[in-house]
Design an enzyme around this catalytic site. Structure first.
Site, PDB file in Angstrom:
ATOM      1  N   TYR A 122       0.693  -1.244   0.015  1.00  0.00           N
ATOM      2  CA  TYR A 122       0.105   0.104   0.074  1.00  0.00           C
ATOM      3  C   TYR A 122       0.853   1.304   0.045  1.00  0.00           C
ATOM      4  O   TYR A 122       0.286   2.357  -0.162  1.00  0.00           O
ATOM      5  CB  TYR A 122      -0.745   0.024   1.157  1.00  0.00           C
ATOM      6  CG  TYR A 122      -1.891  -1.059   1.181  1.00  0.00           C
ATOM      7  CD1 TYR A 122      -2.981  -0.971   0.493  1.00  0.00           C
ATOM      8  CD2 TYR A 122      -1.781  -2.275   1.759  1.00  0.00           C
ATOM      9  CE1 TYR A 122      -4.167  -1.757   0.416  1.00  0.00           C
ATOM     10  CE2 TYR A 122      -2.746  -3.263   1.708  1.00  0.00           C
ATOM     11  CZ  TYR A 122      -3.915  -2.794   0.942  1.00  0.00           C
ATOM     12  OH  TYR A 122      -4.901  -3.954   0.894  1.00  0.00           O
ATOM     13  N   ASN A 169     -13.370   4.855  -1.572  1.00  0.00           N
ATOM     14  CA  ASN A 169     -12.517   3.552  -1.391  1.00  0.00           C
ATOM     15  C   ASN A 169     -13.324   2.752  -0.418  1.00  0.00           C
ATOM     16  O   ASN A 169     -13.094   2.938   0.880  1.00  0.00           O
ATOM     17  CB  ASN A 169     -11.174   3.984  -1.123  1.00  0.00           C
ATOM     18  CG  ASN A 169      -9.946   2.844  -1.010  1.00  0.00           C
ATOM     19  OD1 ASN A 169     -10.440   1.839  -0.872  1.00  0.00           O
ATOM     20  ND2 ASN A 169      -8.779   3.224  -0.756  1.00  0.00           N
ATOM     21  N   ASP A 191     -26.050  -0.657  -3.172  1.00  0.00           N
ATOM     22  CA  ASP A 191     -27.295  -0.422  -3.049  1.00  0.00           C
ATOM     23  C   ASP A 191     -27.385   1.184  -2.728  1.00  0.00           C
ATOM     24  O   ASP A 191     -28.167   1.844  -3.081  1.00  0.00           O
ATOM     25  CB  ASP A 191     -28.117  -1.123  -2.409  1.00  0.00           C
ATOM     26  CG  ASP A 191     -28.551  -2.356  -3.033  1.00  0.00           C
ATOM     27  OD1 ASP A 191     -28.225  -2.648  -4.305  1.00  0.00           O
ATOM     28  OD2 ASP A 191     -28.950  -3.356  -2.284  1.00  0.00           O
ATOM     29  N   HIS A 195      -9.073   2.733  -5.520  1.00  0.00           N
ATOM     30  CA  HIS A 195      -8.285   1.700  -4.730  1.00  0.00           C
ATOM     31  C   HIS A 195      -6.970   1.938  -4.757  1.00  0.00           C
ATOM     32  O   HIS A 195      -6.397   2.312  -5.995  1.00  0.00           O
ATOM     33  CB  HIS A 195      -8.632   0.196  -5.303  1.00  0.00           C
ATOM     34  CG  HIS A 195     -10.162   0.022  -5.327  1.00  0.00           C
ATOM     35  ND1 HIS A 195     -10.449  -0.708  -3.856  1.00  0.00           N
ATOM     36  CD2 HIS A 195     -10.898  -0.288  -5.936  1.00  0.00           C
ATOM     37  CE1 HIS A 195     -11.715  -1.192  -4.070  1.00  0.00           C
ATOM     38  NE2 HIS A 195     -12.119  -0.601  -5.257  1.00  0.00           N
ATOM     39  N   THR A 198      -4.303  -0.052  -4.370  1.00  0.00           N
ATOM     40  CA  THR A 198      -3.410  -1.097  -5.128  1.00  0.00           C
ATOM     41  C   THR A 198      -4.350  -1.412  -6.377  1.00  0.00           C
ATOM     42  O   THR A 198      -5.499  -1.097  -6.544  1.00  0.00           O
ATOM     43  CB  THR A 198      -3.379  -2.425  -4.251  1.00  0.00           C
ATOM     44  OG1 THR A 198      -4.810  -2.818  -4.162  1.00  0.00           O
ATOM     45  CG2 THR A 198      -2.748  -2.128  -3.145  1.00  0.00           C
ATOM     46  N   ARG A 217     -10.661 -10.151  -5.145  1.00  0.00           N
ATOM     47  CA  ARG A 217     -10.514  -8.891  -5.263  1.00  0.00           C
ATOM     48  C   ARG A 217     -10.697  -8.456  -6.664  1.00  0.00           C
ATOM     49  O   ARG A 217     -11.038  -7.200  -6.958  1.00  0.00           O
ATOM     50  CB  ARG A 217      -9.213  -8.331  -4.790  1.00  0.00           C
ATOM     51  CG  ARG A 217      -8.945  -8.506  -3.404  1.00  0.00           C
ATOM     52  CD  ARG A 217      -7.379  -8.009  -3.028  1.00  0.00           C
ATOM     53  NE  ARG A 217      -7.001  -8.474  -1.801  1.00  0.00           N
ATOM     54  CZ  ARG A 217      -7.612  -7.966  -0.580  1.00  0.00           C
ATOM     55  NH1 ARG A 217      -8.214  -7.004  -0.473  1.00  0.00           N
ATOM     56  NH2 ARG A 217      -7.019  -8.321   0.503  1.00  0.00           N
TER      57      ARG A 217
END
EC number: 4.2.1.10
Length: 150
Positions: A27, A78, A91, A104, A106, A115
């Site tokens: 990250y 995110n 929703d 995101h 990554t 993912r």
């Protein structure tokens, strides 16, 4: 910033409060504060205010999305791991009908198979992944451009 500025809502999901500490080889070393400051600066440069919330609780994020219906022009989110599990969060995004950019840190497509699918992506106008914390600035830029087109 004055209350007269149109507002962008920046939401960060579970574990993003640990940016800079959690798996820095994956990250990076930038913190959530760094990401929020970048987004804030980009928003301000475009004439927008920005409100940020990080929560490790899905319901808190959903409640904030619902509140944004009448207070914000758009959302940058995110969702962290909730992207891959939360139909409810998707929703909520659909229910407020605000332009939303999913971001995101990554590149999720270079990671575990689970993912590769995000429930939020189908509700978002755009998805930015793999740009590190710079993705937050790109997401705000993208949202501002979408709002200008409306």
């Amino acid at each position: 910033m004055t209350d007269a500025l149109p507002r962008i809502l920046l939401l960060n999901g579970p574990n993003l409060n640990a940016l800079g500490l959690r798996e820095p080889e994956l990250y990076g070393r930038h913190t959530l504060d760094d990401a929020e400051q970048l987004a804030q600066g980009r928003a301000a440069s475009a004439g927008f205010g920005l409100d940020a919330l990080q929560s490790n609780h899905e319901g808190a994020l959903i409640d904030r999305i619902h509140q944004a219906r009448t207070t914000h022009a758009g959302i940058v989110i995110n969702p962290g791991g909730l992207a891959h599990t939360s139909v409810a969060l998707a929703d909520a995004i659909r229910s407020v009908a605000l332009p939303t950019i999913e971001v995101h840190v990554t590149n999720v497509y270079r990671r575990e198979e689970f993912r590769h699918h995000s429930y939020l992506s189908a509700a978002a106008e755009a998805v930015i992944a793999g740009a590190g914390v710079a993705g937050y600035g790109l997401a705000v830029d993208c949202l501002v451009e979408l709002l200008a087109e409306k």
